[in-house]
Design an enzyme around this catalytic site. Structure first.
Site, PDB file in Angstrom:
ATOM      1  N   SER A  95      -1.336  29.090  59.851  1.00 47.56           N
ATOM      2  CA  SER A  95      -0.458  28.517  60.660  1.00 47.56           C
ATOM      3  C   SER A  95      -1.393  28.517  62.003  1.00 47.56           C
ATOM      4  O   SER A  95      -2.268  28.084  61.843  1.00 47.56           O
ATOM      5  CB  SER A  95       1.012  29.654  61.129  1.00 47.56           C
ATOM      6  OG  SER A  95       1.637  28.866  61.858  1.00 47.56           O
ATOM      7  N   ASP A 217       8.168  21.648  54.951  1.00 42.01           N
ATOM      8  CA  ASP A 217       7.883  22.572  55.974  1.00 42.01           C
ATOM      9  C   ASP A 217       8.326  21.969  57.256  1.00 42.01           C
ATOM     10  O   ASP A 217       7.665  21.230  57.897  1.00 42.01           O
ATOM     11  CB  ASP A 217       6.334  22.802  55.986  1.00 42.01           C
ATOM     12  CG  ASP A 217       5.862  23.912  56.988  1.00 42.01           C
ATOM     13  OD1 ASP A 217       6.764  24.370  57.594  1.00 42.01           O
ATOM     14  OD2 ASP A 217       4.761  24.227  56.962  1.00 42.01           O
ATOM     15  N   HIS A 245       7.294  27.695  55.613  1.00 41.88           N
ATOM     16  CA  HIS A 245       5.885  27.658  56.218  1.00 41.88           C
ATOM     17  C   HIS A 245       4.757  28.797  55.914  1.00 41.88           C
ATOM     18  O   HIS A 245       3.836  28.956  56.378  1.00 41.88           O
ATOM     19  CB  HIS A 245       6.304  27.914  57.650  1.00 41.88           C
ATOM     20  CG  HIS A 245       5.203  27.580  58.880  1.00 41.88           C
ATOM     21  ND1 HIS A 245       4.225  26.306  58.740  1.00 41.88           N
ATOM     22  CD2 HIS A 245       4.372  28.446  59.744  1.00 41.88           C
ATOM     23  CE1 HIS A 245       3.194  26.513  59.586  1.00 41.88           C
ATOM     24  NE2 HIS A 245       3.452  27.649  60.218  1.00 41.88           N
TER      25      HIS A 245
END
Length: 267
Positions: A95, A217, A245
């Site tokens: 991320s 996602d 995610h």
């Protein structure tokens, strides 16, 4: 303070193998890599750590000034690599840590020789010719909710971020990780994450790069993966048959295989 203690650095796996550094995202800690690390350890030296303010790091080392920008997290990453005297490591960022890795690789090219970006996003807010997945109003509402009721925000957002509603235990794990973070620290990290714009930084990437996205996602839609792939010449884009995610939890075997194949191709 000793960096290895400050960032709760854990080194496992094959001592003489290529090094893979696993970096967690917002609201998490190194524990979210626990299903991936054992799959890498037979062939690689695996480094995990907590950013200051997360997990079992030394909270006394945290400051809003340093960690109010992604550069502060990149400094943590570089200092961890330097403390271990790493060279040519593969930095695996989940991320927002994917963008932290971009900054760290630019700052310490002798330490980081490749980047593996897991569900990356250089910008969460939509813009002209760019779809990040959220409007500015969406992000402002998200941050206001987090500021006013962090535990409530965690309970509501964790299942959305994780996806996989048929596996509620995954959402609960992410919620627990969020709730273990000091709310004041989380508020700063959230603004640093969701208001960042690292699109121009992608132009600085000069190392082999893997981009791993999920088929579904809501935090980093596939348009984002395509954008990152197009912005980094020679990068490789892998789409996992996974939802959410956090594929290191929802699809650890496929995530580990993608990382391992990329790292092996460099040796």
């Amino acid at each position: 303070m000793d960096v290895l203690t400050r960032n709760n650095v854990v080194v496992t796996g094959r001592p003489d193998g290529p090094t893979v550094v696993l970096a967690h995202g917002f609201g998490c800690d190194q524990n979210l890599w626990r299903l991936v690390a054992p799959r890498l350890e037979p062939d690689f030296r695996v480094v995990r750590f907590d950013y200051v303010g997360s997990g079992r790091s030394d909270l006394s080392a945290w400051s809003a000034e340093r960690y109010g920008a992604l550069d502060g997290y990149a400094r943590d990453a570089v200092e961890v690599c330097a403390a271990l005297d790493l060279a040519d490591a593969v930095f695996v960022g989940h991320s927002v840590s994917a963008m932290v890795g971009v900054l760290a690789a630019a700052a310490a090219p002798e330490r980081i020789g490749a980047l593996a970006m897991i569900t990356p996003s250089p910008r969460y807010i939509d813009g002209a010719g760019y779809r990040g997945g959220f409007s500015a109003a969406d992000i402002e509402e998200l941050l206001e909710s987090l500021d006013s009721n962090y535990l409530g925000w965690s309970a509501a957002m964790a299942p959305v971020i994780m996806g996989n509603p048929e596996r509620p235990e995954l959402g609960r794990e992410l919620e627990n990780a969020f709730c273990a973070t000091d709310p004041d620290i989380a508020a700063v990290f959230a603004r640093t994450t969701f208001l960042s714009d690292s699109r121009d930084d992608l132009k600085t990437v000069a190392v082999p790069t893997l981009i791993v996205e999920c088929a579904q996602d809501v935090i980093a839609p596939r348009e984002v993966g395509a954008y990152v792939h197009a912005a980094i010449p020679g990068s490789r884009l892998v789409t996992l048959d996974a939802t959410g995610h956090c594929p290191q939890l929802s699809a650890p075997e496929a995530t580990a295989e993608a990382i391992a194949a990329f790292a092996r191709a460099r040796t």
